[in-house]
Design an enzyme around this catalytic site. Structure first.
Site, PDB file in Angstrom:
ATOM      1  CE  LYS A   1       9.118   1.923   4.579  1.00  0.00           C
ATOM      2  NZ  LYS A   1       8.139   1.880   3.785  1.00  0.00           N
TER       3      LYS A   1
ATOM      4  CB  CYS B   1      14.046   4.559  -7.822  1.00  0.00           C
ATOM      5  SG  CYS B   1      12.574   4.808  -6.849  1.00  0.00           S
TER       6      CYS B   1
ATOM      7  CG  HIS C   1      -1.242   0.842   6.219  1.00  0.00           C
ATOM      8  ND1 HIS C   1      -1.026  -0.198   5.208  1.00  0.00           N
ATOM      9  CD2 HIS C   1      -1.224   1.624   5.369  1.00  0.00           C
ATOM     10  CE1 HIS C   1       0.002  -0.320   4.586  1.00  0.00           C
ATOM     11  NE2 HIS C   1       0.144   0.879   3.796  1.00  0.00           N
TER      12      HIS C   1
ATOM     13  CB  CYS D   1      11.005   5.425 -10.018  1.00  0.00           C
ATOM     14  SG  CYS D   1      10.209   3.822  -9.508  1.00  0.00           S
TER      15      CYS D   1
HETATM   16  O1  ME8 Z   1       1.689   6.540   0.096  1.00  0.00           O
HETATM   17  N1  ME8 Z   1       6.092   2.924   9.602  1.00  0.00           N
HETATM   18  O2  ME8 Z   1      -0.082   4.756   0.221  1.00  0.00           O
HETATM   19  P1  ME8 Z   1       0.464   3.747   1.698  1.00  0.00           P
HETATM   20  C1  ME8 Z   1       4.860   4.151   9.879  1.00  0.00           C
HETATM   21  N2  ME8 Z   1      -1.569   6.344  -1.696  1.00  0.00           N
HETATM   22  N3  ME8 Z   1       4.377   4.326   9.127  1.00  0.00           N
HETATM   23  C2  ME8 Z   1       3.970   4.078   7.013  1.00  0.00           C
HETATM   24  C3  ME8 Z   1       4.980   2.392   7.577  1.00  0.00           C
HETATM   25  C4  ME8 Z   1       5.711   2.315   8.616  1.00  0.00           C
HETATM   26  N4  ME8 Z   1       7.240   1.341   8.255  1.00  0.00           N
HETATM   27  N5  ME8 Z   1       4.608   2.230   6.209  1.00  0.00           N
HETATM   28  C5  ME8 Z   1       3.425   2.877   5.932  1.00  0.00           C
HETATM   29  C6  ME8 Z   1       0.750   6.719  -0.132  1.00  0.00           C
HETATM   30  N6  ME8 Z   1       2.708   4.023   6.863  1.00  0.00           N
HETATM   31  C7  ME8 Z   1      -0.298   7.610  -1.209  1.00  0.00           C
HETATM   32  C8  ME8 Z   1      -0.815   8.714   0.303  1.00  0.00           C
HETATM   33  S1  ME8 Z   1      -2.292  10.627  -0.115  1.00  0.00           S
HETATM   34  C9  ME8 Z   1      -3.197  11.649  -0.587  1.00  0.00           C
HETATM   35  C10 ME8 Z   1      -1.752   9.104  -0.412  1.00  0.00           C
HETATM   36  C11 ME8 Z   1       1.715   4.260   6.511  1.00  0.00           C
HETATM   37  O3  ME8 Z   1      -0.721   2.962   0.746  1.00  0.00           O
HETATM   38  C12 ME8 Z   1       2.151   6.118   6.823  1.00  0.00           C
HETATM   39  O4  ME8 Z   1       1.493   6.413   6.799  1.00  0.00           O
HETATM   40  O5  ME8 Z   1       1.910   3.753   0.566  1.00  0.00           O
HETATM   41  C13 ME8 Z   1       2.502   5.828   4.741  1.00  0.00           C
HETATM   42  O6  ME8 Z   1       2.893   7.694   4.944  1.00  0.00           O
HETATM   43  C14 ME8 Z   1       1.481   5.418   4.244  1.00  0.00           C
HETATM   44  O7  ME8 Z   1       1.645   4.286   5.580  1.00  0.00           O
HETATM   45  C15 ME8 Z   1       1.601   5.400   2.812  1.00  0.00           C
HETATM   46  O8  ME8 Z   1       0.994   4.643   2.507  1.00  0.00           O
END
Ligand code: ME8
Length: 520
Positions: free
Chosen positions: A296, A144, A22, A127
């Site tokens: 990851k 999934c 994030h 899922c």
């Molecule tokens: O998907 N490496 O929220 P989320 C790089 N609420 N970036 C990463 C990462 C990693 N290992 N893990 C997370 C959601 N991110 C939805 C989004 S938008 C309308 C709704 C970052 O809390 C990256 O930006 O799962 C990823 O796309 C996002 O956190 C996913 O955040």
């Protein structure tokens, strides 16, 4: 080139604390926003939290809290983290904000009225982790691919968005706008999804199964599917449909996301916009994952890096620099503290830090800290390609930053830092002093201070605090000192200004021995 720049991050789920991933996306958005401000663009930067849906209900239940109380607490963690990392967002949106809820309902009603939302019975593989139906084809060994769990077969009546109707339009749009989704590998990924027929999107959940959501305006037995709710934040934040901010900023919109959520952003969102009669965004900028030793980062694996820890250990600027320099935007990168320390020692303590102390120290040694006047007659003679190098660096920096190739932009700056170090060796100020070549010496020291001025501007988006400190040491106080136009000029350091003694910008960090690492 548009003079408006509206940049958004994903709005993060409030089912877990903020982590390195994030922080990376939000810092990248911040760097791009700071760069847009340097270009004099009308800039707006949005981030926030995504708070509805089953995921949040489950996470709250685990803590014996209501979804609302739980969402409030985690949302605050995100909101309070950003200033610690020098994030300059203009707004922090929550999908539980009443203004957002009104816009989601407005958009649903609009698309419903135009006939692109219909009611139908559906049986499919669902899922719960992803909160969506899967087709057999999308599953890997019947599971999934994200959650590695078997989806459940459920039968439900629901509302559907006629996404399939916009498939050909979207394919054409992507072909006509080759950098709509960038880098290219992700455009290709979306085009390959679009080779299969695009199914309509289920955009409701019955309240018998989920209450924590936005009620459909045309049927309150259902709440809105979280992705339809969440994606709408990008327009609700600006006061769509009538808000002044929407009219002004929407034409300059770009999004940043990681590769995990390209399907909602590359397919659902543009088709939703098209159906609602809203122009689509300019670019979807997609980056890869931060991995920890090839895996990851994930909460269940217990290998989550806390950005606040990193800030407390290394400082916000060094952490930001590492993230922007280390990851090739678009590809995965590997995070380790050894790598952070390596970059701090080599790029920050050594390259930029030493150059800075060396030049300020020479100004003190030869001129008691007062900026000398360059001698016009000697300028060309003592230049050694420095001014041209500065200008080329600024040009290449602007090019790469506009493409979100942050690592390349920084490489260009570091190559100029290398040029400045070589300039010292080539001109040998100590020899000039020994030989009483006063005009030459004054010109060389002045040029070095000018070179540093350009460097302070170019590092500003990534390392704002360091840039400010360096600028104070160069007695640069005017407010437009970071403007790109200013960085293309030469001769703005003030002769006669008195410079404070140099400080060490980045102390070297001793590499911890294996012993010290054991209990971490
Ligand atoms: O998907 N490496 O929220 P989320 C790089 N609420 N970036 C990463 C990462 C990693 N290992 N893990 C997370 C959601 N991110 C939805 C989004 S938008 C309308 C709704 C970052 O809390 C990256 O930006 O799962 C990823 O796309 C996002 O956190 C996913 O955040």
């Amino acid at each position: 080139m548009s003079d408006v720049f509206y940049i958004t991050t994903p709005i993060y789920y409030v089912n877990a604390r903020p982590h390195l991933g994030h922080a990376y996306t939000t810092i990248a958005a911040d760097v791009s926003a700071r760069f847009a401000r340097m270009q004099g663009k009308d800039t707006y930067f949005l981030t926030g939290t995504d708070e509805h849906g089953d995921k949040i209900v489950k996470a709250a239940a685990k803590e014996n809290q209501s979804p609302r109380t739980y969402a409030d607490a985690i949302s605050s963690l995100f909101r309070n983290l950003w200033p610690e990392l020098s994030i300059t967002n203009d707004q922090f949106i929550r999908t539980t904000d009443p203004a957002h809820i009104r816009v989601v309902q407005h958009l649903l009603q609009k698309i419903y009225d135009s006939g692109d939302i219909y009611f139908s019975e559906y049986e499919g593989l669902y899922c719960y982790g992803c909160e969506r139906f899967y087709t057999e084809k999308e599953l890997v060994d019947g599971k999934c691919p994200d959650h590695l769990t078997e989806p459940e077969k459920i039968r439900e009546a629901n509302y559907f968005f006629r996404m399939g109707r916009y498939q050909q339009w979207l394919i054409d749009h992507i072909h006509n706008n080759p950098d709509f989704i960038r880098p290219e590998r992700y455009k290709n990924e979306i085009l390959s999804f679009l080779r299969e027929p695009l199914e309509d999107l289920c955009i409701s959940r019955p309240t018998s199964r989920l209450q924590w959501g936005i009620p459909l305006p045309f049927d309150d037995r259902f709440v809105t599917y979280v992705w339809f709710d969440a994606l709408t934040n990008y327009v609700s934040a600006l006061g769509y449909p009538d808000g002044e901010a929407f009219q002004r900023l929407w034409p300059g919109v770009q999004h940043i996301v990681a590769k995990d959520i390209i399907k909602p952003h590359g397919i659902y969102w543009p088709t939703m916009l098209k159906a609602a009669g809203i122009p689509v965004y300019h670019h979807l900028n997609v980056h890869g994952y931060w991995n920890i030793s090839e895996t990851k980062m994930s909460k269940s694996l217990g290998n989550v890096v806390d950005p606040l820890d990193m800030k407390n250990r290394y400082g916000s600027d060094a952490f930001r620099y590492f993230l922007m320099r280390e990851m090739v935007f678009g590809l995965d990168a590997s995070f380790s503290e050894e790598a952070v320390i390596g970059r701090i020692n080599a790029d920050l303590a050594n390259d930029i830090g030493n150059l800075f102390s060396r030049v300020i120290a020479m100004t003190h040694k030869y001129y008691n800290g007062t900026v000398p006047s360059p001698d016009g007659a000697k300028t060309a003679l003592m230049d050694f390609g420095l001014q041209a190098g500065a200008l080329e660096t600024v040009t290449s920096f602007v090019h790469h930053m506009s493409d979100f190739a942050f690592h390349k932009a920084l490489m260009a700056v570091w190559s100029f830092i290398g040029q400045l170090n070589k300039y010292i060796d080539a001109t040998a100020p100590w020899e000039l002093q020994k030989n009483a070549q006063e005009k030459e010496l004054a010109t060389v020291i002045y040029n070095l201070l000018e070179g540093l001025r350009v460097v302070t501007g170019l590092v500003a988006p990534v390392m704002p605090e360091t840039s400010r400190r360096m600028q104070q040491h160069l007695a640069l106080e005017n407010s437009d000192i970071d403007a790109i136009d200013t960085l293309c000029q030469w001769g703005l350091v003030h002769p006669g200004a008195v410079l404070p003694k140099a400080v060490r910008l980045f102390p070297r960090i001793d590499v911890p021995s294996k012993e010290n690492h054991k209990d971490e």
